[in-house]
Design a protein around this motif. Structure first.
Motif, PDB file in Angstrom:
ATOM      1  N   ALA A  71       0.835  -1.115  -0.015  1.00 23.37           N
ATOM      2  CA  ALA A  71      -0.064   0.129  -0.113  1.00 23.37           C
ATOM      3  C   ALA A  71       0.744   1.262   0.069  1.00 23.37           C
ATOM      4  CB  ALA A  71      -1.087   0.074   1.468  1.00 23.37           C
ATOM      5  N   SER A  72       1.953   1.377   0.845  1.00 23.11           N
ATOM      6  CA  SER A  72       3.054   2.423   0.860  1.00 23.11           C
ATOM      7  C   SER A  72       3.532   2.533  -0.485  1.00 23.11           C
ATOM      8  CB  SER A  72       4.139   2.210   1.670  1.00 23.11           C
ATOM      9  OG  SER A  72       3.580   1.846   2.995  1.00 23.11           O
ATOM     10  N   ALA A  73       3.659   1.470  -1.366  1.00 19.39           N
ATOM     11  CA  ALA A  73       4.208   1.732  -2.688  1.00 19.39           C
ATOM     12  C   ALA A  73       3.050   2.036  -3.632  1.00 19.39           C
ATOM     13  CB  ALA A  73       4.888   0.397  -3.287  1.00 19.39           C
ATOM     14  N   LEU A  74       1.968   1.778  -3.666  1.00 15.24           N
ATOM     15  CA  LEU A  74       1.020   1.852  -4.555  1.00 15.24           C
ATOM     16  C   LEU A  74       0.324   3.293  -4.290  1.00 15.24           C
ATOM     17  CD1 LEU A  74      -0.695  -1.789  -5.055  1.00 15.24           C
ATOM     18  CD2 LEU A  74       1.138  -0.251  -6.604  1.00 15.24           C
ATOM     19  N   LEU A  75       0.162   3.651  -3.215  1.00 11.87           N
ATOM     20  CA  LEU A  75      -0.756   4.806  -2.586  1.00 11.87           C
ATOM     21  C   LEU A  75       0.331   6.123  -2.635  1.00 11.87           C
ATOM     22  CD1 LEU A  75      -3.140   3.360  -0.282  1.00 11.87           C
ATOM     23  CD2 LEU A  75      -3.409   3.992  -2.633  1.00 11.87           C
ATOM     24  N   SER A  76       1.461   6.157  -2.934  1.00  7.46           N
ATOM     25  CA  SER A  76       2.533   7.289  -2.886  1.00  7.46           C
ATOM     26  C   SER A  76       2.894   7.413  -4.204  1.00  7.46           C
ATOM     27  CB  SER A  76       3.510   6.623  -1.722  1.00  7.46           C
ATOM     28  OG  SER A  76       4.625   6.120  -2.324  1.00  7.46           O
ATOM     29  N   PRO A  77       3.522   8.289  -4.359  1.00  8.00           N
ATOM     30  CA  PRO A  77       4.310   8.797  -5.914  1.00  8.00           C
ATOM     31  C   PRO A  77       5.257   7.652  -6.064  1.00  8.00           C
ATOM     32  CG  PRO A  77       4.108  10.676  -4.452  1.00  8.00           C
ATOM     33  CD  PRO A  77       3.754   9.625  -3.747  1.00  8.00           C
ATOM     34  N   TRP A  78       6.024   7.050  -4.962  1.00  7.13           N
ATOM     35  CA  TRP A  78       7.107   6.382  -5.495  1.00  7.13           C
ATOM     36  C   TRP A  78       6.511   4.978  -6.426  1.00  7.13           C
ATOM     37  CZ3 TRP A  78      11.796   7.605  -4.577  1.00  7.13           C
ATOM     38  CH2 TRP A  78      11.917   8.221  -3.391  1.00  7.13           C
ATOM     39  N   GLY A  79       5.291   4.494  -6.312  1.00  2.53           N
ATOM     40  CA  GLY A  79       4.823   3.562  -7.190  1.00  2.53           C
ATOM     41  C   GLY A  79       5.642   1.775  -6.883  1.00  2.53           C
ATOM     42  N   LEU A  80       5.045   1.046  -7.435  1.00  5.66           N
ATOM     43  CA  LEU A  80       5.907  -0.298  -6.928  1.00  5.66           C
ATOM     44  C   LEU A  80       6.953  -0.753  -7.997  1.00  5.66           C
ATOM     45  CD1 LEU A  80       5.737  -2.776  -5.198  1.00  5.66           C
ATOM     46  CD2 LEU A  80       4.156  -3.747  -6.843  1.00  5.66           C
ATOM     47  N   LEU A  81       6.703  -0.217  -9.214  1.00  7.93           N
ATOM     48  CA  LEU A  81       7.828  -0.613 -10.571  1.00  7.93           C
ATOM     49  C   LEU A  81       8.236   0.735 -10.922  1.00  7.93           C
ATOM     50  CD1 LEU A  81       4.947  -2.943 -12.255  1.00  7.93           C
ATOM     51  CD2 LEU A  81       6.548  -3.556 -10.733  1.00  7.93           C
ATOM     52  N   ARG A  82       8.690   1.390 -10.170  1.00  5.73           N
ATOM     53  CA  ARG A  82       9.417   2.496 -10.777  1.00  5.73           C
ATOM     54  C   ARG A  82      10.822   2.861 -10.074  1.00  5.73           C
ATOM     55  NH1 ARG A  82       4.746   6.506  -9.430  1.00  5.73           N
ATOM     56  NH2 ARG A  82       3.424   6.351 -11.369  1.00  5.73           N
ATOM     57  N   TRP A  83      11.055   2.344  -8.966  1.00  3.64           N
ATOM     58  CA  TRP A  83      12.405   2.658  -8.190  1.00  3.64           C
ATOM     59  C   TRP A  83      12.863   1.249  -8.002  1.00  3.64           C
ATOM     60  CZ3 TRP A  83      14.354   7.463  -8.332  1.00  3.64           C
ATOM     61  CH2 TRP A  83      13.437   8.550  -8.653  1.00  3.64           C
ATOM     62  N   ARG A  84      14.145   1.042  -8.392  1.00  2.00           N
ATOM     63  CA  ARG A  84      14.958  -0.235  -7.893  1.00  2.00           C
ATOM     64  C   ARG A  84      14.626  -0.541  -6.578  1.00  2.00           C
ATOM     65  NH1 ARG A  84      17.813   1.427 -12.056  1.00  2.00           N
ATOM     66  NH2 ARG A  84      17.745   0.123 -13.960  1.00  2.00           N
ATOM     67  N   TRP A  85      14.926   0.133  -5.554  1.00  2.00           N
ATOM     68  CA  TRP A  85      14.979   0.264  -3.938  1.00  2.00           C
ATOM     69  C   TRP A  85      13.406  -0.435  -3.507  1.00  2.00           C
ATOM     70  CZ3 TRP A  85      11.991   2.349  -0.474  1.00  2.00           C
ATOM     71  CH2 TRP A  85      11.383   3.860  -0.903  1.00  2.00           C
ATOM     72  N   VAL A  86      12.495   0.148  -4.080  1.00  5.01           N
ATOM     73  CA  VAL A  86      11.185  -0.228  -3.805  1.00  5.01           C
ATOM     74  C   VAL A  86      10.925  -1.699  -4.208  1.00  5.01           C
ATOM     75  CG1 VAL A  86       8.597   0.016  -3.981  1.00  5.01           C
ATOM     76  CG2 VAL A  86      10.155   2.036  -4.016  1.00  5.01           C
ATOM     77  N   LEU A  87      11.188  -2.020  -5.499  1.00  8.02           N
ATOM     78  CA  LEU A  87      10.898  -3.337  -6.113  1.00  8.02           C
ATOM     79  C   LEU A  87      11.869  -4.546  -5.431  1.00  8.02           C
ATOM     80  CD1 LEU A  87       9.068  -4.646  -8.074  1.00  8.02           C
ATOM     81  CD2 LEU A  87      11.205  -4.550  -9.781  1.00  8.02           C
ATOM     82  N   VAL A  88      13.118  -4.023  -5.153  1.00 10.16           N
ATOM     83  CA  VAL A  88      13.793  -5.219  -4.072  1.00 10.16           C
ATOM     84  C   VAL A  88      13.303  -5.342  -2.995  1.00 10.16           C
ATOM     85  CG1 VAL A  88      16.140  -5.503  -3.199  1.00 10.16           C
ATOM     86  CG2 VAL A  88      15.879  -4.501  -5.562  1.00 10.16           C
ATOM     87  N   LYS A  89      12.832  -4.293  -2.091  1.00  6.83           N
ATOM     88  CA  LYS A  89      12.284  -4.573  -0.875  1.00  6.83           C
ATOM     89  C   LYS A  89      11.120  -5.569  -1.237  1.00  6.83           C
ATOM     90  CE  LYS A  89      11.203  -1.071   1.854  1.00  6.83           C
ATOM     91  NZ  LYS A  89      10.870   0.274   2.468  1.00  6.83           N
TER      92      LYS A  89
END
Ligand code: HEM
Length: 170
Positions: A71-89
């Motif tokens: 939810a933190s990824a999808l509901l923030s401007p970070w997104g799930l598939l935009r930044w490598r650190w988010v996807l690796v997490k």
């Protein structure tokens, strides 16, 4: 995907931090119990306690952390598939969700039921598994604060570039 207001985003980030770092804390308690068991603490106390901890706190938190992270990824401007650190997490947490519920939970329940009759191999599992998972969670925390490796791909259209800040929240 719809975005949250600044207050909503702060509230979501707060529960994300409390649950994910609480999960790391529970993991370190498990590691402590595992080490205590190997060092001769009463197995009739240590292993049933570890069984309760995994059943009622550690395993349920794995699902809560995964959902709130998503939810933190999808509901923030970070997104799930935009930044490598988010996807690796996300990848690390997803693997952990599977291992905790499919491998660790049954093993620690068995350990709790056997207590003093548990084999050395089973007792060692309660040191190795939390040592590995705590290391992964510390790695995930470092990825969250340093946010390394940049974007996965550039936004295609200029409109999309305006909609997504170069580094959200930075
Ligand atoms: C499904 C897995 C996860 C995903 C997709 C995820 C995603 C995110 C995102 C997008 C943010 C930024 C939120 C915002 O700025 O509003 C964030 C922040 C954070 N996450 Fe996670 N997370 C996950 C799991 C975890 C875990 C397991 C931990 C630690 C054990 C963790 C620790 C943190 C920390 C410390 C921050 C704050 C970073 C900062 O504000 O500088 N996350 N997470």
């Amino acid at each position: 995907m719809s975005r949250l207001s600044p207050a909503g985003r702060k509230a979501l980030l707060t529960v994300h931090l409390v649950t994910s770092l609480g999960w790391l804390g529970a993991d370190l308690v498990l590691l402590t119990l595992g080490v205590a068991g190997l060092r001769g603490a009463d197995p009739a106390v240590v292993y049933p306690t570890a069984g309760l901890l995994v059943t009622y706190l550690f395993a349920p938190l794995s699902l809560v952390v995964w959902l709130l992270g998503l939810a933190s990824a999808l509901l923030s401007p970070w997104g799930l598939l935009r930044w490598r650190w988010v996807l690796v997490k996300f990848a690390i947490t997803t693997v952990m969700l599977g291992l905790v519920n499919l491998a660790l939970l049954p093993r620690v329940r068995e350990l709790g039921a056997l207590a003093g009759d548990a084999s050395m191999h089973l007792r060692a599992d309660l040191v190795i598994a939390p040592a590995v998972s705590s290391t992964l969670l510390v790695t995930v925390t470092v990825l969250s604060t340093y946010k390394p490796w940049g974007r996965l791909r550039r936004a295609a259209a200029p409109v999309a570039r305006r909609a997504v800040p170069a580094r959200p929240g930075a």
